[in-house]
Design a protein around this motif. Structure first.
Motif, mmCIF file in Angstrom:
data_model
loop_
_atom_site.group_PDB
_atom_site.id
_atom_site.type_symbol
_atom_site.label_atom_id
_atom_site.label_comp_id
_atom_site.label_asym_id
_atom_site.label_seq_id
_atom_site.Cartn_x
_atom_site.Cartn_y
_atom_site.Cartn_z
ATOM 1 N N PHE A 12 -26.971 4.785 4.950
ATOM 2 C CA PHE A 12 -26.800 4.247 5.881
ATOM 3 C C PHE A 12 -25.077 4.741 6.170
ATOM 4 C CE2 PHE A 12 -29.355 0.745 4.724
ATOM 5 C CZ PHE A 12 -30.230 0.714 6.046
ATOM 6 N N GLU A 13 -25.018 6.110 5.783
ATOM 7 C CA GLU A 13 -23.600 6.952 5.928
ATOM 8 C C GLU A 13 -23.049 6.483 7.423
ATOM 9 O OE1 GLU A 13 -26.728 9.248 6.921
ATOM 10 O OE2 GLU A 13 -26.297 8.521 4.661
ATOM 11 N N GLN A 14 -23.872 6.192 8.317
ATOM 12 C CA GLN A 14 -23.208 6.159 9.636
ATOM 13 C C GLN A 14 -22.620 4.376 9.860
ATOM 14 O OE1 GLN A 14 -22.234 8.270 11.904
ATOM 15 N NE2 GLN A 14 -23.254 9.991 10.924
ATOM 16 N N THR A 15 -22.929 3.568 9.127
ATOM 17 C CA THR A 15 -22.320 2.367 9.191
ATOM 18 C C THR A 15 -21.000 2.020 9.012
ATOM 19 O OG1 THR A 15 -24.723 1.570 8.567
ATOM 20 C CG2 THR A 15 -22.983 -0.007 8.505
ATOM 21 N N PRO A 16 -20.211 1.868 10.117
ATOM 22 C CA PRO A 16 -18.832 1.519 9.744
ATOM 23 C C PRO A 16 -18.570 0.294 8.888
ATOM 24 C CG PRO A 16 -19.331 1.537 12.224
ATOM 25 C CD PRO A 16 -20.744 1.352 11.336
ATOM 26 N N ILE A 17 -17.416 0.189 8.217
ATOM 27 C CA ILE A 17 -16.947 -0.949 7.313
ATOM 28 C C ILE A 17 -15.302 -1.471 8.066
ATOM 29 C CG2 ILE A 17 -16.141 -1.536 5.199
ATOM 30 C CD1 ILE A 17 -17.708 0.548 3.798
ATOM 31 N N LEU A 18 -15.703 -2.585 8.327
ATOM 32 C CA LEU A 18 -14.484 -3.222 8.640
ATOM 33 C C LEU A 18 -13.828 -3.917 7.772
ATOM 34 C CD1 LEU A 18 -12.361 -4.874 10.674
ATOM 35 C CD2 LEU A 18 -14.343 -6.052 11.581
ATOM 36 N N ALA A 19 -12.841 -3.570 7.115
ATOM 37 C CA ALA A 19 -12.189 -4.227 5.826
ATOM 38 C C ALA A 19 -11.312 -5.367 6.385
ATOM 39 C CB ALA A 19 -11.504 -3.363 5.027
ATOM 40 N N TYR A 20 -11.639 -6.505 5.626
ATOM 41 C CA TYR A 20 -10.529 -7.776 5.722
ATOM 42 C C TYR A 20 -9.770 -7.340 4.488
ATOM 43 C CZ TYR A 20 -13.782 -11.226 7.626
ATOM 44 O OH TYR A 20 -14.778 -12.174 8.404
ATOM 45 N N SER A 21 -8.483 -6.533 4.896
ATOM 46 C CA SER A 21 -7.712 -5.921 4.257
ATOM 47 C C SER A 21 -6.555 -6.751 3.759
ATOM 48 C CB SER A 21 -7.200 -4.528 4.405
ATOM 49 O OG SER A 21 -8.258 -3.547 4.966
ATOM 50 N N ALA A 22 -5.953 -7.322 4.819
ATOM 51 C CA ALA A 22 -4.702 -8.324 4.504
ATOM 52 C C ALA A 22 -5.285 -9.426 4.858
ATOM 53 C CB ALA A 22 -3.544 -7.591 5.439
ATOM 54 N N LYS A 23 -5.773 -10.038 3.777
ATOM 55 C CA LYS A 23 -6.300 -11.462 4.009
ATOM 56 C C LYS A 23 -5.674 -12.561 3.064
ATOM 57 C CE LYS A 23 -10.745 -14.225 3.763
ATOM 58 N NZ LYS A 23 -11.973 -14.293 3.185
ATOM 59 N N TYR A 24 -4.783 -13.301 3.673
ATOM 60 C CA TYR A 24 -3.772 -13.981 2.993
ATOM 61 C C TYR A 24 -4.757 -15.566 2.657
ATOM 62 C CZ TYR A 24 0.101 -11.246 4.268
ATOM 63 O OH TYR A 24 0.919 -9.831 4.480
ATOM 64 N N ALA A 25 -4.111 -16.117 1.576
ATOM 65 C CA ALA A 25 -4.569 -17.487 1.021
ATOM 66 C C ALA A 25 -3.775 -18.119 2.230
ATOM 67 C CB ALA A 25 -4.162 -17.813 -0.157
ATOM 68 N N SER A 78 -0.494 -13.717 -1.021
ATOM 69 C CA SER A 78 0.399 -14.719 -0.854
ATOM 70 C C SER A 78 1.073 -14.580 0.409
ATOM 71 C CB SER A 78 1.710 -14.819 -2.013
ATOM 72 O OG SER A 78 0.895 -14.589 -3.276
ATOM 73 N N GLN A 79 1.557 -15.719 0.997
ATOM 74 C CA GLN A 79 2.012 -15.789 2.322
ATOM 75 C C GLN A 79 3.383 -14.931 2.413
ATOM 76 O OE1 GLN A 79 3.780 -20.089 3.091
ATOM 77 N NE2 GLN A 79 1.795 -20.268 2.405
ATOM 78 N N GLY A 80 4.257 -14.909 1.404
ATOM 79 C CA GLY A 80 5.408 -14.034 1.381
ATOM 80 C C GLY A 80 5.358 -12.757 1.285
ATOM 81 N N SER A 81 4.112 -12.322 0.949
ATOM 82 C CA SER A 81 3.842 -10.507 0.768
ATOM 83 C C SER A 81 3.897 -10.039 2.141
ATOM 84 C CB SER A 81 2.768 -10.359 0.183
ATOM 85 O OG SER A 81 2.727 -11.380 -1.101
ATOM 86 N N VAL A 82 4.809 -8.680 2.196
ATOM 87 C CA VAL A 82 4.591 -7.934 3.320
ATOM 88 C C VAL A 82 4.197 -6.356 2.708
ATOM 89 C CG1 VAL A 82 6.372 -6.793 5.103
ATOM 90 C CG2 VAL A 82 6.606 -8.890 4.173
#
Ligand code: ZN
Length: 325
Positions: A186-199, A225-229
């Protein structure tokens, strides 16, 4: 030059002028409609904490796909509520899992007309409600979880899922899933990453919907954590390097600055998740007659898009077409 030569109001004079000059427009095709599929029910069940939202039985997912397409929404995000949960969340990666069954139905019916996104995580399937496997001390084990996430992604794609969206916030999960998918052809299947997921406390209503509240502890050791940028930008960069095709910032409204920074920093599609708590606040205020729901939803989605989101996952997706100006 300034007043009286310059008069900013000249270009705001009529509705047509304002529409012509609006830089940000919401298209239904840029919205993603989340569906909760529950294999334990036979009729839609209202989600008390998300007014107007339902869990659907398997045999009604096609109706929901149709409803989305009729509104110009081309994509759904599937969450499953399984009949049984266990220690390792095996319902997430079994061939006859609830998301797998739902995906097969949707793919059979709509073929390429509807983009099916599968949320890849274990928390809806584990009896402890955490996003990965745990050890005796109750700690979530990163590397042991990766294989299960990889298996989940493959089994979803085998069932018709077009895009996998890993949300567990395990280190290395994008790389692991990419390897599993490629290995399975499945090399054609894209990945949508939940990269910046805050608690976030804004997830509360969803957890009732998906029955995924952790039985002990919380998710702060893997969600941000919510304060992280800077950490958000680092997470996004790592995910892109591991093979993410699109990245996500979640939640949206309290994190518009992160969406904006992500847009300025990376040339990949940015997805924002307008989460359950954000939806429920609007609904509750609208029910009380305190705000005009249509105008507020339009303004919220415009704000998220203006911040830099290309796509928005929103519980308002099916409603907005007739409201958009
Ligand atoms: Zn999870």
């Amino acid at each position: 030059m300034s007043f009286p030569t310059v008069r900013m109001r000249r270009l705001r004079r009529t509705e047509s002028l304002r529409a012509m000059l609006s830089q940000v427009q919401i298209q239904p095709s840029s919205l993603i409609y989340p569906i909760f599929v529950d294999e334990t029910i036979t009729e839609p069940v209202p989600i008390v904490t998300m007014q107007g939202y339902f869990r659907y039985p398997l045999d009604q997912v096609i109706g929901e796909g149709k409803a989305a397409l009729e509104q110009g929404v081309k994509s759904v995000l599937l969450f499953g509520i399984p009949a049984e949960k266990n220690e390792t969340g095996s319902g997430a990666y079994t061939k006859n899992g609830v998301v797998q069954k739902a995906a097969r139905k949707l793919k059979d019916e709509f073929k390429e007309k509807l983009v099916i996104i599968g949320d890849v995580c274990l928390c809806e399937y584990t009896n402890h409600g955490h996003c990965g496997v745990i050890n005796k001390e109750g700690e979530v084990q990163n590397d042991e979880t990766l294989e299960l996430l990889g298996k989940t992604a493959v089994s979803q794609v085998e069932s018709g899922v077009d895009i996998v969206a890993p949300s567990a916030m395990m280190d290395g999960q994008i790389f692991a899933i990419r390897e599993f998918l490629d290995e399975a052809g499945f090399e054609q299947t894209p990945i949508l990453a939940y990269s910046a997921k805050y608690a976030s406390a804004f997830y509360g209503p969803f957890r009732e919907a998906a029955e995924s509240t952790p039985k002990f502890g919380n998710r702060r050791s893997y969600q941000m954590s919510q304060g992280s940028v800077h950490e958000a930008l680092r997470e996004i960069e790592l995910d892109i390097n591991e093979g993410a095709d699109m990245i996500m910032v979640k939640p949206a409204l309290a994190y518009l600055d992160i969406i904006s920074l992500a847009k300025a920093s990376f040339d990949v599609p940015i997805v924002a998740y307008n989460v359950s708590g954000e939806y429920s606040m609007v609904k509750a205020a609208a029910l009380n007659g305190w705000i005009d729901e249509k105008s507020v939803v339009q303004e919220i989605l415009t704000g998220i898009k203006r911040a830099g989101a290309d796509l928005i996952i929103t519980y308002h997706a099916k409603d907005v077409k007739n409201w958009l100006k």
